[in-house]
Design an enzyme around this catalytic site. Structure first.
Site, PDB file in Angstrom:
ATOM      1  N   GLU A 145       0.816  -1.217   0.000  1.00 25.26           N
ATOM      2  CA  GLU A 145       0.000   0.000   0.000  1.00 25.26           C
ATOM      3  C   GLU A 145       0.854   1.273   0.000  1.00 25.26           C
ATOM      4  O   GLU A 145       0.818   2.087   0.924  1.00 25.26           O
ATOM      5  CB  GLU A 145      -0.953  -0.010   1.205  1.00 25.26           C
ATOM      6  CG  GLU A 145      -1.950  -1.151   1.157  1.00 25.26           C
ATOM      7  CD  GLU A 145      -2.931  -1.171   2.319  1.00 25.26           C
ATOM      8  OE1 GLU A 145      -3.994  -1.796   2.171  1.00 25.26           O
ATOM      9  OE2 GLU A 145      -2.622  -0.574   3.372  1.00 25.26           O
ATOM     10  N   GLU A 297      -6.497  -7.787  -1.292  1.00 25.15           N
ATOM     11  CA  GLU A 297      -7.035  -7.763   0.071  1.00 25.15           C
ATOM     12  C   GLU A 297      -8.493  -7.347   0.061  1.00 25.15           C
ATOM     13  O   GLU A 297      -8.897  -6.442  -0.679  1.00 25.15           O
ATOM     14  CB  GLU A 297      -6.272  -6.766   0.955  1.00 25.15           C
ATOM     15  CG  GLU A 297      -4.859  -7.133   1.302  1.00 25.15           C
ATOM     16  CD  GLU A 297      -4.235  -6.119   2.260  1.00 25.15           C
ATOM     17  OE1 GLU A 297      -5.011  -5.408   2.963  1.00 25.15           O
ATOM     18  OE2 GLU A 297      -3.006  -6.025   2.316  1.00 25.15           O
TER      19      GLU A 297
END
Length: 649
Positions: A145, A297
């Site tokens: 991320e 995710e």
């Protein structure tokens, strides 16, 4: 990779080794094919500077391979160990207010720090060297991320280097930033710093360039790790996971450096409209590399970071996962495999919850594994679109700068305003950057293009017969955030056939009535503009005659302009008219809350609504998920899904 990959983040370092064999057995039971390993394992792999502890990871990868499970092996560089921040505090980030952030969480690094990069790349090289030939390795997962921003002195030096490459001389920099205003002229490069807390408004040219720089610095950091991995494993694909719809990193630039795009997405179970934003995000991920992507995710149930964190209701896990596959995902994964016993995310759900495998969540995880196995034929298939939506990160950064006519102008809100009516009409669009070749599309939607670098792609598209619609407050500034003279929309004036003299942000309680023969009467909100018609046809106007929707012929096509935000029902009517104007293939409008998407030969139906719905499905089909025949119509309960292929013979 083949089929739809299924799995999640696996963090065996959080558990005693005797649990690992049970994990693999449960994975096989659930149909898991792939797990991501090592995302947050730097401190375990390098407990002290220069030491390496790979033995535990050897055993994990061997165990997974023996169980028939592939590995997305992560470089653990997103979360440096405490010893790095303790011994080398210059690697820690500094915030906008000048505070150096401490270790004890995650993401505590400055992307520009050469000391951080030295230690990170050394570990990445040793990781790649050790596992280059391991049979479980299917893909490299770089960091996690990416989105870190730092304002420290090391960053300042890196920023100045970047500015020299972009502008060449201080004279050019001063001109680009319009430093004649407020006596901000720079006389030496050492005077130039990142944006930091100041008494009042900060130079917008500086802020825009810093946003560009931060994105480039993160892409550069990714590229450095990727190049090390490719040196040892040239045939293993490399990705890093996008963090939802975030503005920090230019998605087009980062995706261009990846072999495959991956995405982390956490819709709110309490939001009855969350499926629309999910669809938007999934379409964007598919568009970034024009092909299949990985849902890296999502949550099996509740998350831990909202103010209130309800679990997903029964069936929503399945509906959201099939929605991702319908819109191009070739992997459906979760954070994480087993819910943690301790740490900051212990109340973030896992595929194996705290209640264990004898639980509703795990039973749904098992059932989803069977569903994804049944959907294997769709892997790799395209989603073909006739409509494109322009989303440009440079414009995103610019339009949300300070001291604008409205501090409430949020680009994603404008994108949603245009995406929702397409969703309601059953249309699945692509996303494109402002510089894209648009010739493959019939309708191009520009929710906002405040910053215009090159108008030629839009002009050529319309001149060649395309239909374009542009949202308000567009064509205002050039790439330096300097206003085009002569009135908005600047270089788009001739194309749109109008000139804006003033913009008028509306109060939240203002809802002016608009009249239109083509669209009927409707209310608008948020924004209007005082404009002069220069050849365009007025499609809708306020009661006082002020135009709010206009259409202008240009070459063989037509360019539309929305000078306001129509109410939701009017937006659907407007976009229906735009699709007809563009000659797009008619699509039956689905019931509200129902998603209809075609991927390859498979027609996906997903009911996100609260009640049962029936849909007409002409012809004979087979539902891949059930194996049953479907003819004429299909009924879906709450969170019901179907994946229909034409019945042969």
């Amino acid at each position: 990779m083949s089929g739809i990959r299924y799995g999640g983040d696996y963090n065996p370092e959080q558990w005693p080794e005797e649990v690992w064999a049970e994990d693999v057995a449960l994975m096989r039971r659930a149909g898991v094919t792939t797990v991501t390993v090592g995302v947050f394992s730097w401190a375990r792999l390098e407990p002290r500077p220069g030491e390496r502890d790979f033995g535990w990871l050897d055993r994990v990868l061997d165990l997974l391979h023996a169980g028939g499970i592939e590995v997305f092996l992560a470089t653990p560089t997103a979360s440096p160990p405490p010893w790095l921040g303790h011994r080398f505090p210059e690697t820690l980030p500094v915030d906008f207010d000048g505070h150096r952030l401490a270790y004890g969480s995650r993401n505590q690094f400055c992307p520009s720090s050469p000391v951080y990069r030295e230690h990170a790349l050394a570990l990445v090289a040793d990781l790649a060297r050790r596992y280059a030939d391991h049979p479980a390795l299917a893909l490299w997962h770089v960091g996690n991320e990416l989105g870190q921003v730092c304002h420290c002195d090391v960053t300042a030096a890196h920023f100045r280097q970047w500015l020299r490459a972009r502008h060449g001389t201080l004279e050019e920099l001063n001109d680009a930033w319009h430093t004649a205003f407020w006596s901000q002229r720079y006389g030496a490069w050492d005077e130039v710093i990142p944006p930091r807390r100041a008494p009042y408004l900060i130079n917008p040219g500086q802020r825009l360039d810093f946003a560009r720089f931060c994105s480039d610095a993160l892409v550069e950091s990714f590229r450095a790790e990727r190049d090390v991995l490719r040196r040892f494993t040239p045939d293993v694909p490399v990705t890093t996971n996008f963090m939802g719809l975030q503005r920090t990193v230019d998605g087009w630039a980062l995706a261009g450096e990846e072999d495959v795009v991956s995405h982390d997405w956490y819709p709110d179970p309490d939001d009855p409209e969350s499926h629309v934003l999910s669809a938007l995000g999934f379409d964007l991920m598919r568009s970034l590399k024009r092909g299949p992507w990985l849902l890296m995710e999502q949550a099996a149930s509740a998350v831990n970071w909202r103010r209130r964190n309800p679990p997903k209701p029964a069936g929503q896990l399945r509906a959201q996962s099939v929605q991702a596959v319908a819109r191009g995902a070739d992997a459906v994964c979760f954070f994480q495999w087993r819910a943690s016993r301790g740490g900051a995310e212990k109340f973030h759900s896992g595929m194996v919850p705290h209640a264990g495998p004898d639980s509703r969540v795990f039973r749904e995880v098992e059932a989803l594994g069977a569903d994804l196995a049944a959907l294997a034929p769709v892997a790799g298939a395209p989603v073909v679109a006739e409509v494109a939506v322009v989303l440009d990160w440079e414009n995103w950064w610019a339009v949300e700068l300070d001291a604008h006519p409205s501090g409430d102008l949020d680009l994603l809100d404008r994108v949603r305003d245009c995406y929702r009516p397409l969703f309601e009409l059953g249309v699945t669009p692509d996303f494109v950057p402002a510089s894209a070749d648009l010739s493959a599309y019939r309708l191009v939607v520009v929710p906002n293009l405040y910053l215009v670098r090159d108008p030629e792609p839009l002009r050529s598209f319309v001149a060649g017969g395309g239909t374009l619609v542009v949202g308000f407050f567009s064509g205002v500034v050039d790439e330096r955030d300097q206003v085009f003279p002569g009135g908005y929309p600047g270089p788009l004036r001739e194309l749109l056939g109008l000139r804006v003299e003033e913009v008028v942000p509306l109060r939240p309680d203002e809802a002016p009535v608009c009249s239109s023969e083509a669209l009927g009467e409707f209310t608008a909100g948020f924004w209007r503009e005082d404009l002069v018609v220069e050849g365009a046809e007025v499609v809708a106007a306020l009661d006082d005659g002020t135009p709010v929707v206009l259409r202008h012929r240009h070459g063989a096509g037509a360019a539309w302009y929305m000078a306001t935000r129509p109410a939701a029902d009017a937006a659907v009517r407007l976009f229906g008219r735009l699709l007809a104007d563009a000659g797009a293939t008619p699509v039956p409008r689905p019931p509200r809350g129902v998603e209809v998407v075609r991927r390859g030969e498979v027609l996906f139906l997903v009911n996100h609504g609260a009640g049962e719905v029936s849909l007409d499905v002409p012809g004979a089909h087979v539902d891949l998920l059930t194996g049953g025949a479907v003819s004429g119509s299909v009924t879906l309960g709450r969170f019901g899904v179907a994946a229909l292929v034409p019945q042969s013979g």
